[in-house]
Design an enzyme around this catalytic site. Structure first.
Site, PDB file in Angstrom:
ATOM      1  CB  CYS A  30     100.469  -0.949  28.528  1.00 46.61           C
ATOM      2  SG  CYS A  30      98.854  -1.846  27.820  1.00 46.61           S
ATOM      3  CB  CYS A  33      98.953   0.263  25.354  1.00 48.92           C
ATOM      4  SG  CYS A  33      97.963  -0.025  27.002  1.00 48.92           S
TER       5      CYS A  33
END
Length: 105
Positions: A30, A33
């Site tokens: 991600c 993230c």
């Protein structure tokens, strides 16, 4: 330094804790993230006395993420004395996250 958290550690580290705990649900693949990681490290360095920050990899520890119905990442949960008090979804700025934490002190 932020700490890694697993399904088996969640209850003792978060639900039985005193004070503020931020849990970041994330994954290696991600992009947002990965961008959030250094922001949380900075916050931990600046606010480490007032909040404990954990990173929980949803691929390695899917059980807790499933229990809380995590649908998108990054998702941050804020707990106070073991109770979930708020949620933030998506990438946020350092000042936004710090203000959010401060509002629950």
């Amino acid at each position: 330094m932020t700490k890694a958290l697993t399904d088996s550690q969640f209850e003792d580290s978060v639900l039985k804790s005193k004070g503020l705990v931020l849990v970041d649900f994330w994954a290696e693949w991600c992009g947002p993230c990965r961008q959030l990681g250094p922001i949380l490290e900075n916050i931990d360095n600046e606010m480490g006395e007032s909040v404990t920050i954990y990173k929980m990899n949803v691929d390695d520890s899917p059980e807790v993420a499933g229990q809380f119905g995590i649908r998108s990442i990054p998702t941050m949960f804020l707990f106070k004395d073991g109770k979930q008090v708020d949620t933030k979804v998506g990438l946020n700025t350092q000042s936004n996250i710090q203000s959010w934490i401060e509002s629950y002190k």
